[in-house]
Write a protein that holds these residues in place. Structure first.
Motif: not given
Lengths: 281, 170
Positions: A217-241
């Protein structure tokens, strides 16, 4: 009253201390031994780690051998059915080749464009250091309701270290959580303990959390963000891993993420040795 | 005569072999792919039944070792499954010592107690001494389905016992 209390204590003591016949060890002595092993495994000195790693290696190899029938029989069934459908499959594959030939030119153009854009953005191109990627075979894929993980046949001998990202066909699968000399354990993305910073198509940042079920599941999305079907999800790389831009999956109508790689169907995976070597973890 | 004796030994060793095989192989009783919430802990059903009915074929040491193997394969701290199995043995032995005749209903009820004690210890230790997180809902489903399936396996094991196994007093 006292008789019943005596009965209770006799039965209790007997259950704890009874030996003889087939029982060479009493429950009490084994419980004590189990507790000692448990606390040594958790708080034990560093010397116990190689011992545990050795035990892991041996048991994983035996598990792999013991599980051979469960792998061979379903594959034999598949082979027979694939022979039956060979003509139809040939027809279908020919049609697919034609389709892919027409797409090839488009892909080449898009790949060049993608490389150029990544150069502009100064991000890592995730295929750049192919020499530091290790191909590993999945030894054990035992499903558990509490821990979603797999065992692979590459360990510290091959340079695999804790925290390294694991992919399959460039799609993110999970990360290394336990290393032995000849094997490692990979925590899959759908495990309850898995947390990964991700980016969505629209540029929104979120945390991909394993739910223990097939789809994370996706957590901590922006408050007004509307999750619609078919959005691609990528690693952001912010953790450096995880390398930024590594594809993970697509959102579905339930608001969870359909992973590009089915965590129950893994046979070969690749481990990216670069991340830990660069001291990012 | 000798052939019969070998066959008897094989049949008597069946439950222990099944326990070891379940612990060491990839085979699991986590049937979430079939039904989303269906998971059961088959090992504890197996241990409890045979500890109550035929403790001579399932030695404590073997169960302890099977638990250690299970911990390695599943990635739990060593000794955790062994402890949980030993609680099952303890309750089973206590019930056997206290009762003369058991029925499926009495075994079912005492199995619930054994499972509660065993899971309580297992998850308390896991929660306090490891970094692993787990879902309490899943634990609930696991306990429910293990309890729910106990009579089914009780009947199957009973059939196995009466059909294939020799009497312990024979």
């Amino acid at each position: 009253m006292s008789v019943s209390r005596d009965d209770f204590s006799i039965a209790f003591r007997s259950a704890l201390l009874q030996r003889g016949g087939a029982q060479k060890f009493s429950v009490l002595s084994l419980t004590f031994l189990a507790l000692v092993i448990f606390f040594i495994d958790i708080y034990g000195p560093k010397i116990t780690k190689p011992v545990r790693a050795f035990i892991n290696d041996v048991v994983y190899r035996i598990t792999y051998l013991a599980s051979t029938p469960t792998r061979v029989f379903p594959k034999a069934g598949d082979t027979i059915s694939s022979y039956m459908n060979i003509r139809e499959e040939n027809k279908r594959l020919k049609a697919e080749i034609e389709k892919y030939k027409s797409l090839e030119l488009d892909v080449e153009f898009l790949a060049d464009e993608n490389k150029n854009l990544q150069k502009i953005l100064e991000t890592e191109y995730f295929n750049k250091n192919l020499t530091n990627i290790v191909l590993a075979k999945v030894l054990v894929d035992k499903d558990s309701p509490f821990l979603k993980s797999i065992i692979i046949n590459k360990g510290t001998k091959n340079g695999v270290l804790k925290g390294m990202p694991v992919t399959m066909d460039n799609y993110l699968v999970g990360r290394i959580v336990e290393t032995n000399y000849l094997s490692s354990r990979v925590l899959l993305l759908n495990d309850l303990n898995s947390r990964i910073p991700v980016t969505l198509d629209k540029g929104a940042q979120a945390i991909l959390s394993g739910s223990g079920l097939t789809n994370p599941i996706l957590e901590y999305l922006p408050e007004d963000f509307d999750t619609v079907e078919g959005l691609s999800v990528f690693a952001s790389g912010k953790d450096g891993i995880f390398t930024s831009g590594t594809p993970i999956g697509k959102t579905n109508s339930k608001g969870t993420v359909n992973l590009f790689v089915d965590p129950n169907q893994l046979s070969f995976v690749t481990v990216n040795l670069n991340i830990q070597n660069q001291g990012k973890l | 005569m000798a052939r019969n004796s070998i066959m008897n030994k094989l049949y008597n060793g069946g439950p222990l072999f099944l326990l070891y095989y379940l612990c060491i192989s990839e085979i699991d009783t986590n049937l979430e792919k079939v039904f989303e919430i269906f998971t059961l802990n088959f090992q504890i059903i197996l241990i409890y039944f045979w500890v109550i009915k035929r403790p001579d074929i399932m030695a404590n040491g073997h169960i302890f070792l099977a638990g250690l193997i299970n911990d390695v394969v599943m990635g739990f701290p060593l000794g955790l499954s062994s402890l949980s199995y030993l609680i099952i043995i303890f309750v089973g032995t206590y019930v056997r010592n206290k009762s003369v005749n058991t029925t499926i209903a009495s075994d079912w009820f005492t199995f619930l107690l054994a499972m509660i004690f065993s899971n309580l210890l297992f998850f308390s230790l896991l929660n306090n001494f490891s970094d692993l997180m787990f879902s309490f809902t899943k634990i609930g489903y696991n306990i429910f389905f293990t309890l729910f399936m106990f009579p089914v396996f009780w009947l199957l094991f009973n059939i196995y016992q009466t059909t294939f196994m020799t009497n312990r007093d024979a």
